[in-house]
Write a protein that holds these residues in place. Structure first.
Motif, mmCIF file in Angstrom:
data_model
loop_
_atom_site.group_PDB
_atom_site.id
_atom_site.type_symbol
_atom_site.label_atom_id
_atom_site.label_comp_id
_atom_site.label_asym_id
_atom_site.label_seq_id
_atom_site.Cartn_x
_atom_site.Cartn_y
_atom_site.Cartn_z
ATOM 1 N N ASP A 43 -22.304 -32.469 14.192
ATOM 2 C CA ASP A 43 -21.428 -33.653 14.705
ATOM 3 C C ASP A 43 -20.030 -33.054 14.433
ATOM 4 O OD1 ASP A 43 -20.382 -36.138 15.304
ATOM 5 O OD2 ASP A 43 -21.076 -37.013 13.607
ATOM 6 N N PRO A 44 -19.531 -32.193 14.960
ATOM 7 C CA PRO A 44 -18.021 -31.653 14.396
ATOM 8 C C PRO A 44 -16.884 -32.462 14.703
ATOM 9 C CG PRO A 44 -18.809 -30.803 16.511
ATOM 10 C CD PRO A 44 -19.979 -31.235 16.025
ATOM 11 N N ALA A 45 -17.461 -33.689 15.729
ATOM 12 C CA ALA A 45 -16.331 -34.554 15.912
ATOM 13 C C ALA A 45 -15.970 -35.612 14.809
ATOM 14 C CB ALA A 45 -16.771 -35.360 17.181
ATOM 15 N N ALA A 90 -13.645 -26.294 15.383
ATOM 16 C CA ALA A 90 -13.369 -26.837 16.756
ATOM 17 C C ALA A 90 -14.913 -26.966 17.625
ATOM 18 C CB ALA A 90 -12.466 -25.871 17.530
ATOM 19 N N ARG A 91 -14.987 -27.981 18.441
ATOM 20 C CA ARG A 91 -16.116 -28.199 19.100
ATOM 21 C C ARG A 91 -16.765 -27.126 19.691
ATOM 22 N NH1 ARG A 91 -19.177 -32.359 20.630
ATOM 23 N NH2 ARG A 91 -17.847 -34.008 19.653
ATOM 24 N N GLU A 92 -15.700 -26.460 20.448
ATOM 25 C CA GLU A 92 -16.371 -25.225 21.052
ATOM 26 C C GLU A 92 -16.786 -24.322 20.417
ATOM 27 O OE1 GLU A 92 -11.890 -24.740 21.149
ATOM 28 O OE2 GLU A 92 -13.417 -26.472 21.260
ATOM 29 N N ASN A 93 -16.285 -24.050 19.119
ATOM 30 C CA ASN A 93 -16.773 -22.815 18.191
ATOM 31 C C ASN A 93 -17.930 -23.250 17.573
ATOM 32 O OD1 ASN A 93 -14.194 -21.844 18.780
ATOM 33 N ND2 ASN A 93 -13.337 -21.577 16.771
ATOM 34 N N ILE A 94 -18.138 -24.533 17.009
ATOM 35 C CA ILE A 94 -19.420 -24.606 16.434
ATOM 36 C C ILE A 94 -20.595 -24.837 17.288
ATOM 37 C CG2 ILE A 94 -19.147 -27.242 16.319
ATOM 38 C CD1 ILE A 94 -20.445 -25.505 13.338
ATOM 39 N N SER A 95 -20.381 -25.380 18.627
ATOM 40 C CA SER A 95 -21.179 -25.727 19.750
ATOM 41 C C SER A 95 -21.763 -23.997 20.180
ATOM 42 C CB SER A 95 -20.727 -26.215 20.852
ATOM 43 O OG SER A 95 -20.320 -27.463 20.660
ATOM 44 N N LEU A 96 -21.052 -23.108 20.080
ATOM 45 C CA LEU A 96 -21.248 -21.714 20.591
ATOM 46 C C LEU A 96 -22.379 -21.185 19.461
ATOM 47 C CD1 LEU A 96 -20.961 -19.090 22.101
ATOM 48 C CD2 LEU A 96 -19.071 -18.663 20.556
ATOM 49 N N VAL A 97 -22.010 -21.496 18.059
ATOM 50 C CA VAL A 97 -23.023 -20.858 17.056
ATOM 51 C C VAL A 97 -24.026 -21.763 17.069
ATOM 52 C CG1 VAL A 97 -23.190 -20.426 14.756
ATOM 53 C CG2 VAL A 97 -20.946 -19.966 15.703
ATOM 54 N N LEU A 98 -24.109 -23.084 17.278
ATOM 55 C CA LEU A 98 -25.309 -23.614 17.305
ATOM 56 C C LEU A 98 -26.192 -23.383 18.480
ATOM 57 C CD1 LEU A 98 -23.913 -27.255 16.662
ATOM 58 C CD2 LEU A 98 -25.355 -26.052 15.093
ATOM 59 N N PHE A 135 -25.736 -33.288 9.659
ATOM 60 C CA PHE A 135 -24.378 -34.193 9.724
ATOM 61 C C PHE A 135 -24.233 -35.321 8.794
ATOM 62 C CE2 PHE A 135 -27.355 -36.535 12.205
ATOM 63 C CZ PHE A 135 -26.859 -37.766 12.358
ATOM 64 N N THR A 136 -23.054 -35.468 8.415
ATOM 65 C CA THR A 136 -22.975 -36.158 6.916
ATOM 66 C C THR A 136 -23.175 -37.786 7.018
ATOM 67 O OG1 THR A 136 -20.628 -36.491 7.651
ATOM 68 C CG2 THR A 136 -21.064 -34.792 6.454
ATOM 69 N N SER A 137 -23.104 -38.463 8.427
ATOM 70 C CA SER A 137 -23.404 -39.659 8.747
ATOM 71 C C SER A 137 -24.982 -39.764 8.888
ATOM 72 C CB SER A 137 -22.757 -40.303 9.620
ATOM 73 O OG SER A 137 -22.715 -39.520 10.957
ATOM 74 N N CYS A 138 -25.724 -39.023 8.884
ATOM 75 C CA CYS A 138 -27.184 -39.051 9.131
ATOM 76 C C CYS A 138 -27.742 -40.289 8.234
ATOM 77 C CB CYS A 138 -27.779 -37.624 8.953
ATOM 78 S SG CYS A 138 -29.582 -37.615 9.111
ATOM 79 N N PRO A 188 -26.476 -36.032 17.646
ATOM 80 C CA PRO A 188 -26.847 -35.556 16.499
ATOM 81 C C PRO A 188 -27.917 -36.121 15.893
ATOM 82 C CG PRO A 188 -24.424 -36.236 16.719
ATOM 83 C CD PRO A 188 -25.098 -36.615 18.109
ATOM 84 N N ASP A 189 -28.592 -37.266 16.145
ATOM 85 C CA ASP A 189 -29.763 -37.821 15.750
ATOM 86 C C ASP A 189 -30.784 -36.975 16.190
ATOM 87 O OD1 ASP A 189 -28.877 -39.988 14.073
ATOM 88 O OD2 ASP A 189 -28.094 -41.051 15.649
ATOM 89 N N ALA A 190 -30.844 -36.176 17.248
ATOM 90 C CA ALA A 190 -31.906 -35.588 17.809
ATOM 91 C C ALA A 190 -32.009 -34.143 17.306
ATOM 92 C CB ALA A 190 -31.737 -35.499 19.348
ATOM 93 N N HIS A 191 -31.162 -33.786 16.326
ATOM 94 C CA HIS A 191 -31.148 -32.442 15.720
ATOM 95 C C HIS A 191 -32.270 -31.956 15.184
ATOM 96 C CE1 HIS A 191 -30.623 -34.288 11.931
ATOM 97 N NE2 HIS A 191 -30.741 -33.034 11.320
ATOM 98 N N ASN A 192 -32.736 -30.660 14.950
ATOM 99 C CA ASN A 192 -34.279 -30.111 14.574
ATOM 100 C C ASN A 192 -33.858 -29.920 13.111
ATOM 101 O OD1 ASN A 192 -33.879 -27.498 13.894
ATOM 102 N ND2 ASN A 192 -33.362 -27.098 16.062
ATOM 103 N N THR A 193 -35.182 -30.001 12.500
ATOM 104 C CA THR A 193 -35.042 -29.774 10.898
ATOM 105 C C THR A 193 -35.681 -28.545 10.731
ATOM 106 O OG1 THR A 193 -37.382 -31.005 10.924
ATOM 107 C CG2 THR A 193 -35.128 -32.403 10.494
ATOM 108 N N THR A 194 -35.473 -27.308 11.376
ATOM 109 C CA THR A 194 -36.072 -26.098 11.085
ATOM 110 C C THR A 194 -34.976 -25.533 10.186
ATOM 111 O OG1 THR A 194 -36.780 -25.881 13.487
ATOM 112 C CG2 THR A 194 -36.342 -24.155 12.270
#
Length: 365
Positions: free
Chosen positions: A279-281, A307-315, A242-245, A325-331
Motif C-alpha cells: 500500500d505505497p499510497a 514511488a508506486r511504479e517502483n514498489i509495484s515492479l519489485v512486488l 501494510f500498516t493500516s492492515c 492491499p487486503d488481498a495480499h498473500n502471507t507468504t
C-alpha cells in the motif's frame, strides 16, 4: 531438512535482457586497465570498494569530473545521464563519476552536483581520501595535475571479459551507448575465468537483471537499491504487509520479530529481513517507522515503500503485487541470490522451522 520444506522450493525464473537500440558505429580501441580495489565514498556517504563493490562482474562507464567545473563536466554528465536513461531500469551497467577535486568535493557536494541530472540506481559519484582517489585516477587514466586541463573522456569497460576503451565524453549519446553495448556483448564471449567463478558471476548478473536495482525507501527515510543494497551477497527473508492492515500484518510482524530474535546478530550482516508495502499510497517512511517501533523491529529488517511504479515492479517480481492491499498473500520468501536457492513458507510457520530453513537453505538436497 523436514520433507515439508523440500516441497516448498520456489523457482524464480531469471529472465532479462535489454532491448536493442540503434546507435552509430564506433571504432574500438583496446586498453590495458587494472582497477584498484581502493575504498572511496559515494554521494550518499557510503564507503565502497572500487573494484569489489562497483566494477567487478559489470559493464561500467567511468568519467572524471569536479563540481566547480565551469566547462565540460556538466555536458559530459548530461551525456552519461542520457545513456543511462536509454538503457532503462533493468540495466546492469554501472556508471561511475570520480572527482578530480578531492579537497573540495565532499559527498554532499557530489550529491548536489548530481541532482539536476537525475542519476538512476547504479550511478556512483565518488570522492574520498586524497591518496586513494589519486590511485584510482592514475590507474584509470583520469589523473591530471591541473584539474582544469582534464580531458572529456569516458572509460568504458567490461570487467568479465577485461575489455576497455575510451570514448569522447562530449560526443553524441549514441556513440557512448554503442560503446556500452559493445562492452556488454563482450561478456558473452569466451572467458578465462575458472568455471566456478564464471558461474558465480553469471548468477550475480542474472539476479541483478531479475530483481533490479529499483530504488525503494525504508522506515528511516533512507533510499536503497533493491538488489545491490539489500539482496546481493546475503540470505534474505521477504514478506508483504501494510500498516493500516486490520488482519494478518501485525501478528505476522510480531511473529517474524521472534524469528529475528532467534537469528540474532546475523540479521543486518549476512542475513537481511525485508517487508514490502503493498500500500505505497499510504505507507510513508514515517508511518512505517511508527509501525516498526510498535512491533519491536530491530536493525537489519527493512520495511520498504517508495514511488508506486517502483514498489509495484519489485512486488510483481516477487509475486506479491495486489490491487487491493487486503488481498495480499502471507507468504514468506527465503532465498539466497548467490546460489539461486529460494523456498517459501507460511509467514506464521513455527519460528524454529523458519530459522532452520534459513540456516540450512543451501544444504545439499
Amino acid at each position: 531438512m523436514p520433507s515439508s520444506w523440500k516441497s516448498a522450493v520456489l523457482v524464480l525464473l531469471l529472465i532479462g535482457g535489454l532491448p536493442a537500440l540503434a546507435a552509430e558505429p564506433r571504432a574500438n580501441t583496446s586498453l590495458d586497465v587494472e582497477v584498484p580495489d581502493v575504498e572511496l565514498v559515494d554521494q550518499t556517504g557510503r564507503t565502497v570498494k572500487l573494484w569489489t563493490d562497483l566494477v567487478r562482474g559489470h559493464t561500467v562507464a567511468i568519467n572524471f569530473i569536479f563540481t566547480r567545473c565551469k566547462t565540460i563536466c556538466s555536458p559530459m554528465t548530461a551525456t552519461m545521464a542520457r545513456v543511462q536513461k536509454e538503457l532503462g531500469t533493468g540495466s546492469n551497467v554501472r556508471f561511475i563519476s570520480i572527482t578530480l577535486d578531492v579537497a573540495n568535493d565532499t559527498p554532499e557536494r557530489m550529491a548536489k552536483f548530481a541532482e539536476p541530472f537525475k542519476p538512476g540506481p547504479g550511478w556512483s559519484f565518488l570522492t574520498g581520501e586524497p591518496a586513494k582517489v589519486k590511485q584510482a585516477l592514475v590507474a584509470l587514466g583520469g589523473y591530471v595535475p591541473d584539474k582544469e586541463a582534464h580531458r572529456p573522456t569516458v572509460l568504458v569497460g567490461n570487467a568479465v571479459s577485461d575489455t576497455w576503451t575510451r570514448v569522447d565524453g562530449l560526443g553524441s549519446p549514441s556513440t557512448l551507448l554503442a560503446a556500452v553495448r559493445e562492452a556488454e556483448a563482450a561478456s558473452s564471449g569466451p572467458s578465462e575465468l575458472e568455471p566456478q567463478e564464471a558461474d558465480a558471476r553469471a548468477q550475480d548478473a542474472a539476479s541483478a537483471r531479475y530483481f533490479t536495482n529499483t530504488e525503494l525507501v525504508d522506515q528511516h527515510g533512507k533510499t536503497h537499491r533493491f538488489y545491490e543494497d539489500l539482496v546481493r551477497g546475503r540470505k534474505v527473508l521477504i514478506n508483504f504487509a501494510f500498516t493500516s492492515c486490520k488482519g494478518a500484518c501485525s501478528p505476522i510482524t510480531k511473529h517474524l520479530a521472534q524469528v529475528q530474535e532467534k537469528l540474532g546478530g546475523r540479521v543486518g550482516k549476512d542475513i537481511t529481513m525485508i517487508t514490502l508495502s503493498v500500500d505505497p499510497a499510504n505507507d510513508t517512511p514515517k508511518s512505517l517507522g511508527v509501525f516498526t517501533q510498535k512491533m519491536g523491529v530491530k536493525p537489519g529488517w527493512y520495511f520498504l515503500t517508495g514511488a508506486r511504479e517502483n514498489i509495484s515492479l519489485v512486488l510483481k517480481k516477487l509475486g506479491g503485487y495486489v490491487v487491493d492491499p487486503d488481498a495480499h498473500n502471507t507468504t514468506l520468501l527465503i532465498g539466497d541470490a548467490a546460489t539461486g536457492m529460494w523456498v517459501k513458507s507460511p509467514a506464521m510457520a513455527r519460528v524454529e522451522n523458519i530459522v532452520y530453513a534459513v540456516e540450512h537453505l543451501n544444504d545439499p538436497r
